[in-house]
Design a protein around this motif. Sequence first.
Motif, PDB file in Angstrom:
ATOM      1  N   ARG A  43       0.736  -1.178  -0.062  1.00 57.26           N
ATOM      2  CA  ARG A  43       0.033   0.040   0.084  1.00 57.26           C
ATOM      3  C   ARG A  43       0.970   1.409  -0.057  1.00 57.26           C
ATOM      4  NH1 ARG A  43      -5.019  -1.075   4.321  1.00 57.26           N
ATOM      5  NH2 ARG A  43      -6.230  -2.519   2.666  1.00 57.26           N
ATOM      6  N   THR A  44       2.004   1.179   0.775  1.00 58.67           N
ATOM      7  CA  THR A  44       2.751   2.478   0.661  1.00 58.67           C
ATOM      8  C   THR A  44       3.312   2.468  -0.376  1.00 58.67           C
ATOM      9  OG1 THR A  44       3.509   2.011   3.259  1.00 58.67           O
ATOM     10  CG2 THR A  44       5.015   3.331   1.703  1.00 58.67           C
ATOM     11  N   GLY A  47       0.882   3.996  -2.755  1.00 60.34           N
ATOM     12  CA  GLY A  47       0.624   5.322  -2.640  1.00 60.34           C
ATOM     13  C   GLY A  47       1.629   6.134  -3.464  1.00 60.34           C
ATOM     14  N   ARG A  48       2.887   5.719  -3.260  1.00 62.86           N
ATOM     15  CA  ARG A  48       4.219   6.676  -3.774  1.00 62.86           C
ATOM     16  C   ARG A  48       3.902   6.722  -5.334  1.00 62.86           C
ATOM     17  NH1 ARG A  48       8.222   3.395  -1.576  1.00 62.86           N
ATOM     18  NH2 ARG A  48       7.822   3.708   0.740  1.00 62.86           N
ATOM     19  N   ALA A  50       1.083   6.500  -7.080  1.00 62.54           N
ATOM     20  CA  ALA A  50      -0.293   7.110  -7.245  1.00 62.54           C
ATOM     21  C   ALA A  50       0.191   8.622  -7.286  1.00 62.54           C
ATOM     22  CB  ALA A  50      -1.443   6.811  -6.222  1.00 62.54           C
ATOM     23  N   LYS A  51       0.794   9.056  -6.151  1.00 60.77           N
ATOM     24  CA  LYS A  51       1.144  10.661  -6.217  1.00 60.77           C
ATOM     25  C   LYS A  51       2.089  10.956  -7.421  1.00 60.77           C
ATOM     26  CE  LYS A  51       1.309  10.816  -1.180  1.00 60.77           C
ATOM     27  NZ  LYS A  51       2.190  10.996   0.164  1.00 60.77           N
ATOM     28  N   LEU A  58      -4.604   7.597  -7.414  1.00 59.56           N
ATOM     29  CA  LEU A  58      -4.422   8.277  -6.474  1.00 59.56           C
ATOM     30  C   LEU A  58      -5.933   8.388  -5.565  1.00 59.56           C
ATOM     31  CD1 LEU A  58      -2.890  10.516  -4.916  1.00 59.56           C
ATOM     32  CD2 LEU A  58      -3.737  12.267  -6.185  1.00 59.56           C
ATOM     33  N   ALA A  61      -5.589   4.936  -3.662  1.00 56.84           N
ATOM     34  CA  ALA A  61      -4.525   4.931  -2.606  1.00 56.84           C
ATOM     35  C   ALA A  61      -5.006   5.747  -1.598  1.00 56.84           C
ATOM     36  CB  ALA A  61      -3.285   5.591  -3.281  1.00 56.84           C
ATOM     37  N   ALA A  62      -6.053   6.755  -1.795  1.00 58.61           N
ATOM     38  CA  ALA A  62      -6.397   7.396  -0.431  1.00 58.61           C
ATOM     39  C   ALA A  62      -7.457   6.588   0.324  1.00 58.61           C
ATOM     40  CB  ALA A  62      -6.931   8.689  -0.905  1.00 58.61           C
ATOM     41  N   TYR A  64      -7.319   3.532   0.385  1.00 56.83           N
ATOM     42  CA  TYR A  64      -6.668   2.290   1.050  1.00 56.83           C
ATOM     43  C   TYR A  64      -5.307   2.359   1.428  1.00 56.83           C
ATOM     44  CZ  TYR A  64     -10.734  -0.201  -1.013  1.00 56.83           C
ATOM     45  OH  TYR A  64     -11.881  -0.753  -1.473  1.00 56.83           O
ATOM     46  N   PRO A  65      -5.355   3.401   2.692  1.00 60.76           N
ATOM     47  CA  PRO A  65      -3.995   3.637   2.938  1.00 60.76           C
ATOM     48  C   PRO A  65      -3.295   2.604   3.935  1.00 60.76           C
ATOM     49  CG  PRO A  65      -5.504   4.787   4.528  1.00 60.76           C
ATOM     50  CD  PRO A  65      -6.095   4.056   3.177  1.00 60.76           C
TER      51      PRO A  65
END
Length: 68
Positions: A43-44, A47-48, A50-51, A58, A61-62, A64-65
Amino acid sequence: MDFAVALPDFSAALLVTTDGYAQLGGSPAFVRGAVNGGVDDARTRFGRYAKKVGGVPLTIAARYPPLP
């Protein structure tokens, strides 16, 4: 064409889309074994990614943090 595969008892499955997205599901033990570094690490990393790309990733990712 999307691609999906599931275990015979449907306890785990993998879906890969033509857009290059993949979703894996199953028991916590199965997912830990299938995802290098575990779920929170995945997930981390997502998230990177997706940013960088924004858009739909994005939003996902928001939703499912990584767990605290």
